[in-house]
Write an enzyme that holds these catalytic residues in place. Structure first.
Site, PDB file in Angstrom:
ATOM      1  N   LYS A   1     -11.982  -0.326  -1.692  1.00 56.08           N
ATOM      2  CA  LYS A   1     -10.962   0.253  -2.785  1.00 56.08           C
ATOM      3  C   LYS A   1     -11.563   0.159  -3.935  1.00 56.08           C
ATOM      4  O   LYS A   1     -12.581   1.086  -4.575  1.00 56.08           O
ATOM      5  CB  LYS A   1      -9.784  -0.626  -2.612  1.00 56.08           C
ATOM      6  CG  LYS A   1      -8.990   0.019  -1.144  1.00 56.08           C
ATOM      7  CD  LYS A   1      -7.836  -0.674  -0.899  1.00 56.08           C
ATOM      8  CE  LYS A   1      -7.236  -0.361   0.358  1.00 56.08           C
ATOM      9  NZ  LYS A   1      -8.130  -0.045   1.483  1.00 56.08           N
TER      10      LYS A   1
ATOM     11  N   HIS B   1      -5.306  -4.250  -2.162  1.00 54.93           N
ATOM     12  CA  HIS B   1      -5.170  -3.160  -3.377  1.00 54.93           C
ATOM     13  C   HIS B   1      -5.090  -3.833  -4.889  1.00 54.93           C
ATOM     14  O   HIS B   1      -4.798  -3.083  -5.617  1.00 54.93           O
ATOM     15  CB  HIS B   1      -3.857  -2.605  -3.012  1.00 54.93           C
ATOM     16  CG  HIS B   1      -4.087  -1.590  -1.782  1.00 54.93           C
ATOM     17  ND1 HIS B   1      -4.444  -0.354  -2.041  1.00 54.93           N
ATOM     18  CD2 HIS B   1      -3.683  -1.797  -0.396  1.00 54.93           C
ATOM     19  CE1 HIS B   1      -4.293   0.230  -0.548  1.00 54.93           C
ATOM     20  NE2 HIS B   1      -3.865  -0.626   0.313  1.00 54.93           N
TER      21      HIS B   1
ATOM     22  N   SER C   1       0.818  -1.408   0.025  1.00 55.46           N
ATOM     23  CA  SER C   1       0.104   0.192  -0.061  1.00 55.46           C
ATOM     24  C   SER C   1       0.959   1.339   0.101  1.00 55.46           C
ATOM     25  O   SER C   1       0.398   2.247  -0.256  1.00 55.46           O
ATOM     26  CB  SER C   1      -0.930   0.098   1.135  1.00 55.46           C
ATOM     27  OG  SER C   1      -0.192   0.032   2.434  1.00 55.46           O
TER      28      SER C   1
END
Length: 401
Positions: free
Chosen positions: A244, A213, A185
């Site tokens: 996300k 992610h 990240s």
């Protein structure tokens, strides 16, 4: 004396940051005009500091699904699934997730942080060993602290170091659980999944992959780094988040292990946390459908990521190791980083200010996130603004000889 005195050094660091004109904890968005445009203090701002990778937060069908569920089921569940029952949407979303990943089972959590906290602390017991990538997310480290297992860190993205540490454990009792992330990240680099999976097979360890992610970002179908590397069968547990690429909030874990559902009655963070509101569940499920229906969003995201990365690299910034949705600019010290971040905000570009010790190598970062919703013109404006300020502050490699 106060119980808060122990935090005095942190308070002093925070005060110094504010003296430099930077207070990332005090930024308030007056409104969100689109997935990538907002207003702060009445001024329009381009948002390059969200994880809204596919730009789905304003998708009309997602919004309408949430509104319909809100009207039908109310504002929230007011308790955990163990205590207050499971709503139809919870099981529907779990079935859709299991189907999407091609797995037998899925569990939905209230946050992605909670998913890591629950799975790691529950899976690794007193006689077991956790092997964590040194650059792991805070939720992974916090899960390991709740576990009674021995914790061993291996060098970031280094399968050889992982293998060496596992070999040293030969003959010792207990299970070995390897935990890695698909995309890390802070710097946005991908895990070396193929090599890590090989180490896992050779040593008989168990592998948990956090695709927070990388969900919707990597792989032919957007299932993440394990899919991209062709090693999905080696990922015994896949953890991820809805906050996300799916534009909502919540977390999940999927697995093919036949006894997976026993975790529902031994995962304390699952058992004792209020479940996701039905409106959020409905929104996320529709977001999953949109992600499957529109693979072109992933293609646009990667095109924008390369445009941003290549533009900043050509300008002379020191960046992370590869292009992706996270493009981080490495800066020499906190004072420069704070000044840079404040100037960017004044110029109408919002990014994340990442400071040590949260950064991998103790250097501060300007962490930018690009999305499928950004236009070429918006990406180019971000590059130009960063370059102008970077040149004024003397942090471009071309300025430093």
């Amino acid at each position: 004396m106060s119980i808060l005195d122990k935090f005095a050094p942190l308070g002093q660091s925070y005060a110094q940051l504010r003296e430099l004109g930077a207070d990332p904890f005090a930024v308030t968005f007056d409104s969100m005009r689109s997935p990538v445009e907002a207003t702060i203090d009445g001024r329009p701002v381009l948002v390059f500091g969200s994880n809204n990778y596919l730009g789905l937060t304003f998708d009309p069908r997602m919004v309408e699904s949430g509104i319909e569920a809100l009207r039908t089921y109310g504002a929230g569940t007011t308790g955990s699934r163990i205590a207050n029952g499971t709503y139809l949407g919870h099981t529907s979303l779990e079935h859709k997730l299991a189907e999407f990943f091609g797995r037998r089972s899925a569990m939905v959590f209230t946050t992605g942080y909670q998913a890591n906290l629950a799975m790691i602390s529950t899976l690794a017991g007193r006689d077991d060993v956790l092997l964590l990538d040194a650059d792991s997310h805070a939720s992974i480290y916090d899960g390991s602290r709740l576990s009674a297992a021995q914790v061993i860190r291996f060098r970031h993205n280094d399968p050889d170091d992982l293998a060496r540490r596992l070999r040293r454990l030969e003959g010792q009792p207990g299970d070995r659980l390897i935990v890695v992330e698909g995309i890390y990240s802070m710097l946005g680099d991908r895990a070396r999944m193929a090599e890590i999976a090989q180490v896992k097979r050779e040593t008989g360890a168990t592998l948990l992959v956090d695709e927070a992610h990388s969900l919707g970002v990597l792989g032919a179908n957007g299932r993440g780094a394990a899919e991209e590397a062709g090693v999905e069968d080696d990922a015994d547990f896949v953890v991820g988040t809805f906050s996300k690429s799916l534009g909502g909030i919540g977390g999940f874990c999927v697995s093919n292990l036949p006894d997976f559902d026993i975790l529902r009655v031994c995962c304390r963070p699952y058992m004792f946390t209020a479940s996701l509101p039905p409106s959020v569940v409905a929104t996320v499920q529709r977001g999953l459908e949109r992600m499957v229906e529109q693979p072109e969003l992933r293609q646009t995201l990667h095109r924008n990521a390369h445009r941003l990365y290549d533009g900043l690299s050509a300008a002379g910034f020191i960046l992370g190791p590869e292009p992706g949705p996270i493009v981080s600019v490495r800066l020499p010290d906190v004072a420069v980083a704070a000044t840079f971040w404040t100037a960017l905000l004044q110029e109408g570009v919002y990014v994340n200010l990442a400071l040590p010790p949260a950064t991998p190598d103790s250097h501060p970062l300007l962490r930018t996130s690009v999305t499928a919703a950004h236009t070429d013109a918006q990406v180019d404006r971000a590059i130009a603004t960063l370059t102008k300020i970077g040149a004024a502050l003397g942090v471009l490699e071309t300025n430093n000889g």
